[in-house]
Scaffold this active site. Structure first.
Site, mmCIF file in Angstrom:
data_model
loop_
_atom_site.group_PDB
_atom_site.id
_atom_site.type_symbol
_atom_site.label_atom_id
_atom_site.label_comp_id
_atom_site.label_asym_id
_atom_site.label_seq_id
_atom_site.Cartn_x
_atom_site.Cartn_y
_atom_site.Cartn_z
ATOM 1 N N ARG A 1 0.783 -1.241 0.000
ATOM 2 C CA ARG A 1 0.000 0.000 0.000
ATOM 3 C C ARG A 1 0.813 1.288 0.000
ATOM 4 N NH1 ARG A 1 -3.542 -1.981 4.868
ATOM 5 N NH2 ARG A 1 -1.426 -2.666 5.251
ATOM 6 N N ARG B 1 -5.169 -1.907 -6.614
ATOM 7 C CA ARG B 1 -6.047 -2.293 -5.505
ATOM 8 C C ARG B 1 -7.346 -1.497 -5.476
ATOM 9 N NH1 ARG B 1 -8.171 -3.696 -1.885
ATOM 10 N NH2 ARG B 1 -7.275 -3.435 0.178
ATOM 11 N N TYR C 1 -3.344 -17.731 13.757
ATOM 12 C CA TYR C 1 -4.487 -17.117 13.052
ATOM 13 C C TYR C 1 -5.691 -18.049 13.062
ATOM 14 C CZ TYR C 1 -1.683 -13.199 11.526
ATOM 15 O OH TYR C 1 -0.912 -12.064 11.521
HETATM 16 O O1 CP3 Z 1 6.448 -9.131 0.976
HETATM 17 C C1 CP3 Z 1 5.747 -8.971 -0.053
HETATM 18 O O2 CP3 Z 1 5.781 -7.921 -0.726
HETATM 19 C C2 CP3 Z 1 4.901 -10.115 -0.537
HETATM 20 C C3 CP3 Z 1 3.540 -10.110 -0.129
HETATM 21 C C4 CP3 Z 1 3.138 -10.439 1.297
HETATM 22 C C5 CP3 Z 1 1.924 -9.949 1.867
HETATM 23 N N1 CP3 Z 1 1.751 -10.522 3.087
HETATM 24 C C6 CP3 Z 1 1.004 -9.025 1.208
HETATM 25 C C7 CP3 Z 1 -0.029 -8.324 1.999
HETATM 26 C C8 CP3 Z 1 3.715 -11.273 2.249
HETATM 27 C C9 CP3 Z 1 5.047 -12.012 2.195
HETATM 28 C C10 CP3 Z 1 2.835 -11.325 3.374
HETATM 29 C C11 CP3 Z 1 3.082 -12.142 4.567
HETATM 30 C C12 CP3 Z 1 2.172 -12.020 5.723
HETATM 31 N N2 CP3 Z 1 0.809 -11.863 5.727
HETATM 32 C C13 CP3 Z 1 2.585 -12.170 7.052
HETATM 33 C C14 CP3 Z 1 3.997 -12.472 7.501
HETATM 34 C C15 CP3 Z 1 4.855 -11.263 7.466
HETATM 35 C C16 CP3 Z 1 4.489 -10.216 8.452
HETATM 36 O O3 CP3 Z 1 4.112 -9.112 8.006
HETATM 37 O O4 CP3 Z 1 4.605 -10.474 9.656
HETATM 38 C C17 CP3 Z 1 1.450 -12.039 7.876
HETATM 39 C C18 CP3 Z 1 1.414 -12.117 9.385
HETATM 40 C C19 CP3 Z 1 0.330 -11.850 7.018
HETATM 41 C C20 CP3 Z 1 -1.094 -11.718 7.430
HETATM 42 C C21 CP3 Z 1 -1.670 -10.427 7.024
HETATM 43 N N3 CP3 Z 1 -1.880 -10.033 5.721
HETATM 44 C C22 CP3 Z 1 -2.153 -9.396 7.862
HETATM 45 C C23 CP3 Z 1 -2.102 -9.426 9.382
HETATM 46 C C24 CP3 Z 1 -2.642 -8.386 7.041
HETATM 47 C C25 CP3 Z 1 -3.365 -7.126 7.466
HETATM 48 C C26 CP3 Z 1 -2.433 -6.099 7.953
HETATM 49 C C27 CP3 Z 1 -1.816 -5.345 6.796
HETATM 50 O O5 CP3 Z 1 -0.594 -5.208 6.762
HETATM 51 O O6 CP3 Z 1 -2.590 -4.900 5.948
HETATM 52 C C28 CP3 Z 1 -2.427 -8.779 5.689
HETATM 53 C C29 CP3 Z 1 -2.754 -8.031 4.465
HETATM 54 C C30 CP3 Z 1 -1.694 -7.857 3.418
HETATM 55 N N4 CP3 Z 1 -0.810 -8.802 3.024
HETATM 56 C C31 CP3 Z 1 -1.502 -6.699 2.616
HETATM 57 C C32 CP3 Z 1 -0.457 -6.991 1.730
HETATM 58 C C33 CP3 Z 1 0.098 -6.108 0.639
HETATM 59 C C34 CP3 Z 1 -2.315 -5.440 2.665
HETATM 60 C C35 CP3 Z 1 -3.555 -5.708 1.898
HETATM 61 C C36 CP3 Z 1 -4.153 -4.478 1.256
HETATM 62 O O7 CP3 Z 1 -3.817 -4.168 0.095
HETATM 63 O O8 CP3 Z 1 -5.005 -3.850 1.881
#
Ligand code: CP3
Length: 341
Positions: free
Chosen positions: A27, A36, A149
């Site tokens: 984002r 998005r 989770y």
């Molecule tokens: O690193 C990268 O660029 C690759 C993409 C990637 C995402 N999530 C995209 C994402 C990767 C490797 C992850 C891993 C992930 N997802 C983890 C482990 C890494 C970490 O951050 O601790 C975890 C715990 C998640 C679970 C998750 N996904 C949460 C808790 C959330 C909501 C909080 C947030 O940051 O928005 C997500 C959503 C998420 N995953 C987004 C992205 C780009 C945001 C989504 C959006 O566009 O609104």
């Protein structure tokens, strides 16, 4: 092809320190927001054409030395049999949390080719598009982080339900860990077979455990995954957020590369891990809000400390925050490349 990242993974010397950033697609980038604005997050993850496009954005815009597959660690919970939603406010929401044996009984170890074809299709597109650019990193959540989770039903503060299940119904908890371990092995093997050139296991929440509990409830499962993946050529990175108190245990996991968060001085982490480990990390994501000279000082400090490890891949200590100015991220990548030469 820029193979600096892979060379460091294989323990070879390079002209400069490679850098990629956790959550490098996302984002904080207007180009990501543009895509998005027309598509929700889960649909984006499941659309190989858009997921590949978003994966490539930071490669082109930032000049990082590796691409990481655009997806989410929670994508595997749907084919396992859970309902997943991403709410703008709360983040991930998993309905009907798994808290006893009969709930674990119902979970399925997915057939990756059949149940997550879009992930593999994204990898295929990316390998073609990245041919003359950089290597592709695949990833999975660790069994423990995925379990939190599934048990909590979303993100948590104190992980009370997870620890209650661990301590009061440990056979059901370990049964869940077994199913998740089989899932993660199959998932990462399929990613590697399809073209992922390295993989990272994200253990975002293992740092909430005491060293003893990490040793009993997490380490054997991570070790098993890494042992299976060692049968392939792909290097494995194991990242635990808040790792400082458990590095002595983490060291035993068998990974070639260990990711370090920012709460520990990199020299201390290297001392604890020893000479055989390649390290990845560990700039505070909020350092990207510093003025350029101060950011550069921190980069130099980490590069200098990284010299004493067997190898060093520069990264943040955790994911980039949505508020981060893109120009600062570009400056960071440039600084790593310039000062490490
Ligand atoms: O690193 C990268 O660029 C690759 C993409 C990637 C995402 N999530 C995209 C994402 C990767 C490797 C992850 C891993 C992930 N997802 C983890 C482990 C890494 C970490 O951050 O601790 C975890 C715990 C998640 C679970 C998750 N996904 C949460 C808790 C959330 C909501 C909080 C947030 O940051 O928005 C997500 C959503 C998420 N995953 C987004 C992205 C780009 C945001 C989504 C959006 O566009 O609104």
């Amino acid at each position: 092809m820029n193979d600096t990242f892979l060379k460091v993974c294989y323990g070879e010397k390079t002209d400069y320190t490679p850098v990629w950033l956790m959550r490098q697609a996302g984002r904080y980038m207007p180009q990501y927001q543009a895509i998005r604005s027309n598509i929700d997050f889960l649909t984006l993850c499941k659309n190989p054409k858009f997921a590949a496009e978003v994966t490539l954005q930071p490669v082109d815009i930032l000049g990082v030395d590796a691409a990481i597959l655009f997806s989410d660690i929670l994508i595997v919970v749907e084919p396992m049999g859970m309902r997943l939603e991403f709410s703008e406010k709360e983040g991930p929401v998993l309905s009907e949390p798994v808290r006893n044996k009969s709930a674990v009984d119902k979970l399925i170890v997915p057939e990756i080719e059949q149940d997550l074809p879009f992930v593999l299709e994204t990898i295929k597109i990316l390998r073609k598009e990245l041919e003359n650019k950089v290597p592709l990193i695949g990833f999975s959540g660790s069994p423990f982080t995925l379990a939190t989770y599934m048990i909590e039903g979303g993100t948590s503060k104190n992980f009370v339900n997870t620890k209650k299940m661990m301590f009061q119904n440990s056979s059901a908890f370990l049964y869940l860990m077994d199913k998740l371990t089989d899932t993660v092995i199959a998932y990462l093997q399929a990613q590697i077979k399809t073209g992922a050139q390295a993989v990272q296991i994200f253990d975002t929440w293992a740092g909430i455990l005491t060293p003893q509990d990490f040793r009993i409830y997490v380490l054997p499962y991570v070790k098993k995954i890494i042992k299976e993946l060692k049968k392939t050529d792909a290097p494995v990175i194991y990242f635990v957020n808040e790792c400082a108190g458990i590095l002595g245990e983490i060291k035993k996991c068998g990974a070639d590369i260990i990711g370090i968060d920012w709460r520990i001085d990199l020299s201390d982490a290297i001392k604890k891990l020893g000479k055989k480990i390649i390290i990845q990390g560990n700039l505070d994501p909020c350092a990207l809000f510093l003025p350029k000279e101060k950011l550069e000082d921190r980069v130099k400090d980490i590069l200098w400390k990284g010299e004493s490890a067997r190898g060093h891949i520069f990264n943040l200590g955790h994911g980039i925050l949505p508020q981060t100015p893109v120009e600062n991220v570009i400056a960071l990548v440039e600084a790593v490349h310039t000062f490490s030469r």
